[in-house]
Design a protein around this motif. Structure first.
Motif, short mmCIF file in Angstrom:
data_model
loop_
_atom_site.label_atom_id
_atom_site.label_comp_id
_atom_site.label_asym_id
_atom_site.label_seq_id
_atom_site.Cartn_x
_atom_site.Cartn_y
_atom_site.Cartn_z
N THR A 19 -33.62 49.14 14.48
CA THR A 19 -34.11 48.85 13.14
C THR A 19 -33.92 50.04 12.21
O THR A 19 -33.46 49.89 11.07
CB THR A 19 -35.60 48.46 13.19
N ALA A 20 -34.27 51.22 12.69
CA ALA A 20 -34.10 52.42 11.88
C ALA A 20 -32.62 52.71 11.62
O ALA A 20 -32.24 53.13 10.52
CB ALA A 20 -34.76 53.62 12.56
N ALA A 21 -31.76 52.47 12.61
CA ALA A 21 -30.33 52.74 12.45
C ALA A 21 -29.70 51.79 11.44
O ALA A 21 -28.89 52.20 10.61
CB ALA A 21 -29.62 52.62 13.80
N VAL A 22 -30.06 50.51 11.51
CA VAL A 22 -29.51 49.55 10.56
C VAL A 22 -29.92 49.91 9.14
O VAL A 22 -29.11 49.85 8.20
CB VAL A 22 -29.97 48.11 10.92
N THR A 23 -31.16 50.30 8.97
CA THR A 23 -31.63 50.70 7.64
C THR A 23 -30.94 51.97 7.18
O THR A 23 -30.59 52.10 6.00
CB THR A 23 -33.16 50.92 7.67
N ALA A 24 -30.73 52.92 8.09
CA ALA A 24 -30.14 54.20 7.73
C ALA A 24 -28.67 54.09 7.33
O ALA A 24 -28.20 54.84 6.47
CB ALA A 24 -30.29 55.18 8.89
N ILE A 25 -27.93 53.17 7.93
CA ILE A 25 -26.50 53.10 7.64
C ILE A 25 -26.15 52.05 6.58
O ILE A 25 -24.99 51.68 6.43
CB ILE A 25 -25.67 52.87 8.92
N GLN A 26 -27.13 51.60 5.84
CA GLN A 26 -26.88 50.64 4.76
C GLN A 26 -25.88 51.18 3.74
O GLN A 26 -25.07 50.44 3.20
CB GLN A 26 -28.18 50.27 4.04
N ASP A 27 -25.94 52.49 3.47
CA ASP A 27 -25.04 53.08 2.48
C ASP A 27 -23.72 53.56 3.09
O ASP A 27 -22.87 54.10 2.39
CB ASP A 27 -25.72 54.24 1.76
N GLY A 28 -23.53 53.37 4.39
CA GLY A 28 -22.27 53.73 5.04
C GLY A 28 -22.21 55.17 5.50
O GLY A 28 -21.20 55.59 6.08
N VAL A 29 -23.25 55.95 5.27
CA VAL A 29 -23.27 57.37 5.67
C VAL A 29 -24.56 57.64 6.43
O VAL A 29 -25.63 57.23 6.01
CB VAL A 29 -23.20 58.29 4.42
N LEU A 30 -24.43 58.33 7.55
CA LEU A 30 -25.60 58.71 8.33
C LEU A 30 -25.76 60.23 8.25
O LEU A 30 -24.95 60.98 8.78
CB LEU A 30 -25.41 58.29 9.79
N ASP A 31 -26.80 60.67 7.55
CA ASP A 31 -27.00 62.11 7.42
C ASP A 31 -28.06 62.59 8.42
O ASP A 31 -28.62 61.80 9.18
CB ASP A 31 -27.35 62.51 5.99
N THR A 32 -28.33 63.88 8.41
CA THR A 32 -29.22 64.48 9.39
C THR A 32 -30.64 63.92 9.30
O THR A 32 -31.26 63.63 10.33
CB THR A 32 -29.27 66.02 9.20
N GLY A 33 -31.15 63.75 8.10
CA GLY A 33 -32.50 63.21 7.93
C GLY A 33 -32.64 61.82 8.49
O GLY A 33 -33.66 61.48 9.11
N GLU A 34 -31.63 61.00 8.31
CA GLU A 34 -31.67 59.65 8.85
C GLU A 34 -31.56 59.66 10.37
O GLU A 34 -32.21 58.86 11.05
CB GLU A 34 -30.54 58.81 8.24
N GLY A 35 -30.78 60.58 10.92
CA GLY A 35 -30.69 60.72 12.37
C GLY A 35 -32.02 61.13 12.98
O GLY A 35 -32.42 60.61 14.02
N VAL A 36 -32.70 62.05 12.30
CA VAL A 36 -34.02 62.48 12.77
C VAL A 36 -35.00 61.32 12.72
O VAL A 36 -35.82 61.12 13.63
CB VAL A 36 -34.53 63.68 11.93
N THR A 37 -34.92 60.51 11.67
CA THR A 37 -35.80 59.35 11.55
C THR A 37 -35.57 58.36 12.70
O THR A 37 -36.53 57.82 13.26
CB THR A 37 -35.57 58.64 10.20
N ILE A 38 -34.32 58.14 13.06
CA ILE A 38 -34.00 57.23 14.16
C ILE A 38 -34.58 57.76 15.47
O ILE A 38 -35.22 57.03 16.24
CB ILE A 38 -32.49 57.02 14.27
N VAL A 39 -34.38 59.05 15.73
CA VAL A 39 -34.88 59.66 16.97
C VAL A 39 -36.40 59.60 17.01
O VAL A 39 -37.00 59.26 18.03
CB VAL A 39 -34.38 61.12 17.09
N LEU A 40 -37.06 59.89 15.91
CA LEU A 40 -38.52 59.84 15.88
C LEU A 40 -39.05 58.42 16.04
O LEU A 40 -40.10 58.20 16.67
CB LEU A 40 -39.05 60.46 14.58
N ALA A 41 -38.34 57.44 15.51
CA ALA A 41 -38.74 56.04 15.69
C ALA A 41 -38.68 55.65 17.16
O ALA A 41 -39.60 55.01 17.69
CB ALA A 41 -37.86 55.12 14.85
N VAL A 42 -37.61 56.05 17.83
CA VAL A 42 -37.46 55.74 19.26
C VAL A 42 -38.54 56.45 20.08
O VAL A 42 -39.22 55.82 20.90
CB VAL A 42 -36.06 56.12 19.77
#
Length: 61
Positions: A19-42
């Motif tokens: 869920t966090a990954a799908v939301t994070a890559i909506q703009d086509g770019v995955l930056d460090t903050g979004e990666g951290v959000t995915i890891v923290l969600a898991v």
């Protein structure tokens, strides 16, 4: 049906991470903050789901 706490937490972690990954890559770019959000969600889903005990089955006859 009996599901172990580990299996339950793995499924919850995968669902939260997806869920966090799908939301994070909506703009086509995955930056460090979004990666951290995915890891923290898991990790959060794993920890919280593992800590909550399974409901005990009632033996109503």
């Amino acid at each position: 049906m009996r599901i172990s706490s580990i299996a339950k937490s793995i499924v919850a972690g995968v669902a939260a991470g997806a869920t966090a990954a799908v939301t994070a890559i909506q703009d086509g770019v995955l930056d460090t903050g979004e990666g951290v959000t995915i890891v923290l969600a898991v990790l959060g889903a794993w920890g919280i789901t593992y800590a909550v005990p399974n409901k005990q089955a009632s033996r109503d006859l």
